[in-house]
Design an enzyme around this catalytic site. Sequence first.
Site, PDB file in Angstrom:
ATOM      1  N   GLU A  92       8.499  -6.023   0.478  1.00 40.20           N
ATOM      2  CA  GLU A  92       8.047  -4.731   0.990  1.00 40.20           C
ATOM      3  C   GLU A  92       9.092  -4.171   1.955  1.00 40.20           C
ATOM      4  O   GLU A  92       9.110  -4.553   3.138  1.00 40.20           O
ATOM      5  CB  GLU A  92       6.721  -4.893   1.741  1.00 40.20           C
ATOM      6  CG  GLU A  92       5.592  -5.431   0.895  1.00 40.20           C
ATOM      7  CD  GLU A  92       4.228  -5.003   1.425  1.00 40.20           C
ATOM      8  OE1 GLU A  92       3.465  -4.429   0.638  1.00 40.20           O
ATOM      9  OE2 GLU A  92       3.932  -5.216   2.612  1.00 40.20           O
ATOM     10  N   SER A 137       4.347   2.164  -0.870  1.00 46.20           N
ATOM     11  CA  SER A 137       4.032   3.432  -1.540  1.00 46.20           C
ATOM     12  C   SER A 137       3.899   3.295  -3.059  1.00 46.20           C
ATOM     13  O   SER A 137       4.328   4.174  -3.806  1.00 46.20           O
ATOM     14  CB  SER A 137       5.062   4.502  -1.160  1.00 46.20           C
ATOM     15  OG  SER A 137       5.036   4.723   0.246  1.00 46.20           O
TER      16      SER A 137
HETATM   17  O1  LIG Z   1       2.015  -2.434   3.374  1.00 43.92           O
HETATM   18  C1  LIG Z   1       1.723  -2.252   2.202  1.00 43.92           C
HETATM   19  C2  LIG Z   1       0.965  -3.263   1.450  1.00 43.92           C
HETATM   20  O2  LIG Z   1       0.920  -4.464   2.139  1.00 43.92           O
HETATM   21  C3  LIG Z   1       2.097  -1.013   1.494  1.00 43.92           C
HETATM   22  O3  LIG Z   1       1.352   0.013   2.004  1.00 43.92           O
HETATM   23  P1  LIG Z   1       1.337   1.430   1.222  1.00 43.92           P
HETATM   24  O4  LIG Z   1       1.009   1.126  -0.217  1.00 43.92           O
HETATM   25  O5  LIG Z   1       0.255   2.221   1.914  1.00 43.92           O
HETATM   26  O6  LIG Z   1       2.710   1.997   1.373  1.00 43.92           O
END
Ligand SMILES: O=C(CO)COP(=O)(O)O
Length: 250
Positions: free
Chosen positions: A166, A212
């Site tokens: 991430e 996202s």
């Molecule tokens: O942190 C996340 C999942 O652990 C990603 O968050 P978003 O999908 O809201 O960007």
Amino acid sequence: MRKPIIAGNWKMFKTVSEAESFFTEVKGKAEVEGVESVICAPFTALPALVQAAKGTSIAIGAQNLHYEDNGAYTGEISGVMLKELGVKYVIIGHSERRAYFAESDAIVNKKIHAAFKHGLTPIVCVGEKLEEREAGQTKDVCKGQTEAAFEGLSAAQAAEVVIAYEPIWAIGTGKSSTAADAQDVIGYIRGIVAGLYGEATAEAVRIQYGGSVKPNNVAEYMGEADIDGALVGGASLEPASYIALVEGAK
Ligand SMILES: O=C(CO)COP(=O)(O)O
């Protein structure tokens, strides 16, 4: 063959009753042959969700645990407690925990060991900050976090770990990494695991992309050779969107 895994990380959203109504709506729908579907909810919603998920193929996960089994750690929850609830997965080392709760690589590693001790499958998050990406340090950061996370794990345990790559700049911003870029880093992370445990283990480890991910871009990520699923925040909160994510991972 690695089974694709879509995991919703609800973060600090949903009361127990909200979680229950969500589950009623996704039951039977966010269940797609060949795709693993996991909901990682706040601690308070876990008992109700585990109960609701009985007889379905949806697994329930927590978002954190303490590395000790019990003790004077006010406000914390241990692996023993999660195991008793019937939780299957636990997110460890999310960037929000690293940033706001001072979780170091060493703590993340202890938590991974605690998860295995209690038969929980860890979803371990790694990823770089915007400054690190701009400084060309993405792969070094991921290498350091991955190697520290796997410290002391057996090959059998390593093969069970789910890694979530991430990039922090992509979380909750709507600025997702391109699929090709995510593949580049995730392929590199798989190579790190190969360096530690050999090819067979690296081929078994599932690596998700997170940041996202939405119903309209999930298939692009899934089309990449090394991307085995997604860890999804915002888009996992609405039943229709969560169902579409699981369907999109086919
Ligand atoms: O942190 C996340 C999942 O652990 C990603 O968050 P978003 O999908 O809201 O960007």
